[in-house]
Write a protein that holds these residues in place. Structure first.
Motif, PDB file in Angstrom:
ATOM      1  N   THR A 416      27.419  17.523 -47.067  1.00  0.00           N
ATOM      2  CA  THR A 416      27.841  16.633 -48.142  1.00  0.00           C
ATOM      3  C   THR A 416      27.067  15.330 -48.013  1.00  0.00           C
ATOM      4  O   THR A 416      26.937  14.780 -46.914  1.00  0.00           O
ATOM      5  CB  THR A 416      29.348  16.362 -48.058  1.00  0.00           C
ATOM      6  OG1 THR A 416      30.052  17.577 -48.304  1.00  0.00           O
ATOM      7  CG2 THR A 416      29.772  15.313 -49.075  1.00  0.00           C
ATOM      8  N   LYS A 437      33.634  18.710 -41.225  1.00  0.00           N
ATOM      9  CA  LYS A 437      32.685  19.025 -42.281  1.00  0.00           C
ATOM     10  C   LYS A 437      31.393  18.224 -42.077  1.00  0.00           C
ATOM     11  O   LYS A 437      31.431  17.037 -41.755  1.00  0.00           O
ATOM     12  CB  LYS A 437      33.276  18.701 -43.665  1.00  0.00           C
ATOM     13  CG  LYS A 437      34.481  19.559 -44.035  1.00  0.00           C
ATOM     14  CD  LYS A 437      34.096  21.028 -44.163  1.00  0.00           C
ATOM     15  CE  LYS A 437      35.279  21.873 -44.600  1.00  0.00           C
ATOM     16  NZ  LYS A 437      34.924  23.312 -44.713  1.00  0.00           N
ATOM     17  N   TYR A 439      28.076  16.157 -42.914  1.00  0.00           N
ATOM     18  CA  TYR A 439      27.755  15.168 -43.936  1.00  0.00           C
ATOM     19  C   TYR A 439      26.547  14.369 -43.484  1.00  0.00           C
ATOM     20  O   TYR A 439      26.130  14.402 -42.314  1.00  0.00           O
ATOM     21  CB  TYR A 439      28.938  14.221 -44.171  1.00  0.00           C
ATOM     22  CG  TYR A 439      29.100  13.205 -43.057  1.00  0.00           C
ATOM     23  CD1 TYR A 439      28.477  11.961 -43.123  1.00  0.00           C
ATOM     24  CD2 TYR A 439      29.840  13.509 -41.910  1.00  0.00           C
ATOM     25  CE1 TYR A 439      28.588  11.054 -42.083  1.00  0.00           C
ATOM     26  CE2 TYR A 439      29.964  12.614 -40.876  1.00  0.00           C
ATOM     27  CZ  TYR A 439      29.338  11.382 -40.962  1.00  0.00           C
ATOM     28  OH  TYR A 439      29.436  10.490 -39.926  1.00  0.00           O
ATOM     29  N   ALA A 478      23.723  21.105 -51.062  1.00  0.00           N
ATOM     30  CA  ALA A 478      24.855  20.263 -50.652  1.00  0.00           C
ATOM     31  C   ALA A 478      26.145  20.726 -51.323  1.00  0.00           C
ATOM     32  O   ALA A 478      26.149  21.019 -52.522  1.00  0.00           O
ATOM     33  CB  ALA A 478      24.583  18.804 -51.000  1.00  0.00           C
ATOM     34  N   ALA A 480      28.600  18.829 -51.992  1.00  0.00           N
ATOM     35  CA  ALA A 480      29.015  17.757 -52.897  1.00  0.00           C
ATOM     36  C   ALA A 480      28.168  16.526 -52.644  1.00  0.00           C
ATOM     37  O   ALA A 480      27.568  16.358 -51.574  1.00  0.00           O
ATOM     38  CB  ALA A 480      30.490  17.415 -52.702  1.00  0.00           C
TER      39      ALA A 480
END
Length: 593
Positions: A416, A437, A439, A478, A480
């Motif tokens: 992300t 997650k 990122y 990605a 998001a």
């Protein structure tokens, strides 16, 4: 002969320009070459010193060359007018007032010191008198509005510094032209009298434009909007920018002053986004014509013949201007990286340089041969400005000690992308880490990035709105992109750009208020979160829990109210029929939470 098709020079020139815009430039883009260089190289090829020189021997080349370069000048000038209009749309009177110290402080010092230093440099290099050296020095002190601002933008620290200097240059050009007239042989003072007359008449016209624009423009665009006709909206936009430009030109001011004022006035209305979108294609094509005219002035044979002289002149001018601009920015408190990048980016001469050189030649202050030499130096400088921008960005990263953005291939899983390394961006990163997650955080402020990396965040330096920064971070894969910066216009543009390029991408954006959230939904955001709404919901949650309401029902009602507001915002944004991507928890999960 009746019925015979006649190809006029105008159609032939239009074919060349549209062919460059529609065929050649996409090829340059495919190889990641900026269209700026592409248009200039097109001008070199189709101009009188390129293929045009072969027309007497190969007549059919007339159809793929520019037959009358002077005929393109009005279109090139219109490109500069539209660029300043677009700059005005990005600004506001409040923001311009906040920049006054930069414009009349940094901008004035940059022109005065660079002009004086360059006048001394060329005066020692060539046997010029004082007046000629001064005219040439100040001509070379200008930087290119048409090329620099599309590269830097106006929202980054480099863009703001460049904009402040360029705005002062656009203002000071008028008195410089009149002073050249006053210094001309046999001028007998007409130049000074003309300057005074232009200043008071120009001030009166600007005041009238400001008053009339605030009253008339909202009504004009409201009427155009009610017709729901894009053609009428476009006509109204062109009427405003051309009318304001003509008003300032008629009293001796530059047309770009009127264009800038028109943009500032429309920026204060609710129609500025639509005007900006509808004018963008015209601005791009007109600027392309300007860049083609720059390329047509370059004589490659002359450059090769006098390569040493041209190289020394170009390097000397670039070095002087980069050092002066960089040192001034450092003295005024700018970061080392910002000062270095801005100095290198602003080092080239400008299209305004060509105007001042022409005025100095007409006033007999400069001889024709000297003016032609420095016109070529200016054209070379304009051509290499995109290269200087790359060098400046690399120098800034080295000076600030910040690594380049990590390539997408350097990671094993999609990440992300969090745009913005401030308070909100770090909070989003914290939640990503909490739930394991992957990122990456990107920001244009190297200080924020350095602190974030020191605190253990996965952060990198880069401008998400420019170049291939997000591509390097793997935006194609990605899950998001989260926009957390508190810059409403930039956020809206970035959402629109991402949605156009990646139709299925999840885009979550921070909004300043509900109106901004609706605009983000219209631009293509999957979710837009208004700060005012979230603070109200958190206040409600705190007070309900503290007065004795059970936590579970409170959280459920808060989520229900959030969904209700989101649906209302989507309807306000015209997305009521759009399938919604829902990331909120189910009622059962909310209660459990």
């Amino acid at each position: 002969m009746a019925g015979e098709l006649t190809i006029t020079p105008f159609l032939s020139d239009a074919l060349v320009i549209l062919g460059a815009a529609g065929i050649v430039i996409p090829v340059f883009a495919r190889f990641r070459i900026t269209p700026i260089i592409g248009f200039i190289l097109i001008g070199v090829a189709v101009g009188p010193f390129g293929l045009g020189s072969l027309v007497p021997r190969v007549p059919w080349l007339e159809h793929i060359t520019i037959t009358n370069p002077e005929a393109l000048t009005p279109f090139a000038d219109f490109g500069i007018v539209l660029l300043l209009f677009a700059i005005g749309l990005e600004l506001s009177f409040n923001r311009l007032w906040q920049m006054r110290k930069l414009v009349f402080g940094l901008g004035a010092l940059e022109v005065l010191i660079s002009g004086s230093a360059l006048a001394l440099f060329v005066g020692l290099a060539e046997p010029l008198n004082f007046t000629a050296a001064l005219a040439l020095g100040f001509a070379l002190a200008f930087s290119s509005t048409a090329i620099v601002l599309p590269i830097s933008g106006t929202r980054t620290p480099v863009g703001r510094a460049a904009l402040s200097m360029l705005l002062f240059e656009d203002i000071i050009i008028v008195p410089i032209i009149f002073i050249l007239g006053a210094l001309a042989p046999n001028a007998q003072g007409e130049g000074w009298e003309g300057l005074i007359e232009t200043l008071w008449q120009g001030g009166l016209v600007v005041a009238v434009l400001l008053v009339a624009g605030r009253v008339a423009l909202p009504r004009l665009f409201a009427q155009a909007a009610r017709t729901k006709s894009p053609e009428l909206f476009l006509a109204a936009s062109l009427l405003v920018v051309i009318g304001a430009s003509l008003a300032t030109a008629l009293v001796g001011l530059s047309p770009i002053v009127g264009a800038l004022i028109a943009g500032l006035l429309i920026a204060e209305t609710e129609y500025h986004t639509e005007v900006e979108l509808i004018m963008e294609p015209f601005k791009g094509l007109a600027l392309g014509v300007f860049l083609i005219t720059v390329g047509m002035s370059i004589d490659l044979f002359d450059i090769l013949t006098n390569l040493g002289s041209f190289a020394l002149a170009v390097v000397g001018v670039l070095t002087f201007k980069a050092l002066v601009t960089g040192i001034l920015l450092r003295l005024m408190g700018a970061r080392r990286g910002t000062a270095a990048e801005t100095g290198v980016l602003m080092a080239s001469p400008s299209e305004t340089t060509l105007i001042v050189l022409a005025a100095a030649t007409s006033a007999l202050v400069l001889d024709t041969e000297t003016a032609r030499f420095w016109q070529t130096v200016t054209a070379i400088g304009l051509t290499i400005t995109p290269v200087l921008a790359k060098l400046g960005a690399g120098l800034a990263r080295r000076v600030d000690g910040v690594a380049e953005p990590t390539a997408a291939s350097d990671t094993d899983e999609p990440r992300t992308i969090i745009v913005g390394g401030g308070r909100v961006g770090r909070l989003v990163a914290d939640m990503m880490q909490t739930h394991a997650k992957s990122y990456v955080m990107i920001d244009t402020n190297p200080d924020l990035i350095a602190v974030a990396k020191r605190d253990g965040y996965r952060a990198t330096f880069g401008d998400a709105a420019r170049g291939d920064a997000l591509t390097r971070l793997g935006v194609e894969t990605a899950p998001a992109v989260v926009l957390t910066m508190d810059e409403p216009v930039l956020a809206q543009r970035l959402v629109a750009k991402l949605r156009q390029t990646y139709p299925d991408l999840l885009i979550v954006a921070r909004a300043r208020d509900t109106d901004h959230a609706a605009a983000l939904y219209r631009a293509g955001a999957s979710h837009a979160v208004p700060e005012t709404l979230e603070s109200s919901l958190q206040l409600s949650e705190a007070v309900l829990v503290d007065i004795g309401v059970a936590m579970g029902p409170v959280i459920a009602s808060i989520h229900a109210k959030r969904d209700e507001f989101r649906e209302q915002l989507e309807r306000d944004g015209g997305l009521s029929e759009k399938p919604k991507l829902r990331t909120s928890l189910s009622l059962q999960d909310r209660t459990a939470t």
